[in-house]
Design an enzyme around this catalytic site. Structure first.
Site, PDB file in Angstrom:
ATOM      1  N   LYS A 157      29.002  -0.264 -72.735  1.00  0.00           N
ATOM      2  CA  LYS A 157      29.248  -1.557 -72.085  1.00  0.00           C
ATOM      3  C   LYS A 157      30.266  -2.290 -72.949  1.00  0.00           C
ATOM      4  CE  LYS A 157      26.788  -5.409 -69.912  1.00  0.00           C
ATOM      5  NZ  LYS A 157      27.479  -5.434 -68.625  1.00  0.00           N
TER       6      LYS A 157
HETATM    7  N1  PMP Z   1      27.877  -1.678 -63.858  1.00  0.00           N
HETATM    8  C1  PMP Z   1      28.568  -2.643 -64.464  1.00  0.00           C
HETATM    9  C2  PMP Z   1      30.054  -2.548 -64.541  1.00  0.00           C
HETATM   10  C3  PMP Z   1      27.895  -3.746 -65.011  1.00  0.00           C
HETATM   11  O1  PMP Z   1      28.574  -4.721 -65.621  1.00  0.00           O
HETATM   12  C4  PMP Z   1      26.488  -3.824 -64.904  1.00  0.00           C
HETATM   13  C5  PMP Z   1      25.757  -4.998 -65.485  1.00  0.00           C
HETATM   14  N2  PMP Z   1      25.472  -4.791 -66.852  1.00  0.00           N
HETATM   15  C6  PMP Z   1      25.815  -2.779 -64.264  1.00  0.00           C
HETATM   16  C7  PMP Z   1      26.539  -1.719 -63.757  1.00  0.00           C
HETATM   17  C8  PMP Z   1      24.314  -2.799 -64.126  1.00  0.00           C
HETATM   18  O2  PMP Z   1      23.707  -2.647 -65.377  1.00  0.00           O
HETATM   19  P1  PMP Z   1      22.284  -3.266 -65.697  1.00  0.00           P
HETATM   20  O3  PMP Z   1      21.399  -2.950 -64.558  1.00  0.00           O
HETATM   21  O4  PMP Z   1      21.890  -2.597 -66.948  1.00  0.00           O
HETATM   22  O5  PMP Z   1      22.482  -4.739 -65.851  1.00  0.00           O
END
Ligand code: PMP
Length: 295
Positions: A157
């Site tokens: 991330k």
């Molecule tokens: N894809 C992207 C590009 C994101 O920014 C997020 C949010 N963090 C997600 C998927 C979903 O991740 P999560 O469920 O862990 O928040």
């Protein structure tokens, strides 16, 4: 409604080991993370004072940094504790939480081997990511594709990966849509600009394999919820024209939670029984009434 800028609010930010007054949590302009995107972050939500899947998020922050080649100077337990500390200090039991780790100001070039690793965590009250999401949001196609895993650190991330997300989201908003669906470099469905995507086709859930984008923690939670309801889940490569066969589509993410989708380009969907059942499970899980262990 006037914007309240994020640098001019009351409260506390956890900053390299202790709480500082919100307005004092400032960076110098010569910070490696700002110039070279050597930063990784998380997005979390607390419900009734309890951070949903805190350990998974703290671990992902550490893992994201390792993918970019740096080690956080805190253990996962310390990051969990710091998160709980800042949430309690800010006094908002229902809030969004933003931990971030970045390379500091010690070196200012592509090479930044001696740079200090900084970690900060902020939290603030934040409601729904999408307006009127119950009836299904309107989405368009992004012109940017998710990069191949050998062209970017796609499992992290990492801040830099969001450049094309903001560009895609702005373009969608300019044209009156809530968000955009991004394809991957092969032309297969990938995800939204900040959330994963699921399709319900004849009672079975289908979702793209996360081999070039974030395997969301909400995504994994929803898969566990579906399985506990005996709903079959298939993780596979999905071509965009398969949307024609989907009766229901929804997004999953910490900010988006579970967001029904009403349309993507020429394809139309109606939130139905599967979306409603999972929304119900998600509500119970986030309130701590039930646990769906994730793999
Ligand atoms: N894809 C992207 C590009 C994101 O920014 C997020 C949010 N963090 C997600 C998927 C979903 O991740 P999560 O469920 O862990 O928040």
């Amino acid at each position: 409604m006037a914007l309240v800028p994020f640098d001019d609010r009351d409260g506390f930010v956890w900053w390299n080991g202790s709480l500082v007054a919100w307005r004092d949590a400032k960076l110098h302009v010569l910070t490696h993370g700002l110039h070279y995107a050597s930063a990784v972050f998380e997005g979390e939500r607390a419900y009734g004072g309890k951070v949903f899947r805190l350990r998974e998020h703290s671990q992902r922050l550490i893992d994201s940094a390792r993918i970019l080649g740096f080690e956080l100077p805190y253990t996962v337990e310390q990051i969990d504790a710091a998160t709980n500390e800042v949430v309690a200090a800010n006094g908002q039991p229902d809030c969004y939480i933003r931990p971030i780790a970045w390379r500091g100001s010690e070196m200012m070039g592509v090479s930044a081997q001696q740079s200090k690793i900084n970690v900060a965590i902020a939290s603030w009250a934040w409601g729904s990511y999408f307006q009127d999401k119950e009836k299904g949001i309107r989405m368009t196609w992004a012109k940017w594709s998710r990069p191949a895993p050998n062209t970017a650190p796609t499992a992290s991330k990492a801040a830099g990966l969001y450049m094309i997300c903001t560009m895609s989201k702005h373009e969608a908003e300019k044209n009156g849509y809530a968000d955009a669906v991004m394809l991957d470099w092969r032309g297969q469905l990938a995800e939204a600009t900040g959330a994963n995507i699921f399709l319900a086709i004849d009672g079975v859930l289908h979702t793209p394999k996360p081999d070039c984008f974030l395997d969301g923690i909400t995504r994994r939670s929803v898969i566990a919820m579906a399985k506990s309801r005996q709903i079959q889940v298939v993780e596979r490569a999905i071509w965009p024209d398969e949307l024609a066969r989907a009766q229901e589509v929804f997004l999953t993410g910490t900010a988006a939670e579970i967001t029904p989708v009403g349309e993507i380009g020429e394809y139309k969907f109606t939130p139905g029984a599967i979306t409603k059942a999972l929304l119900d499970d998600f509500g119970r899980a986030t309130r701590g009434e039930v646990d769906f262990p994730i793999q």
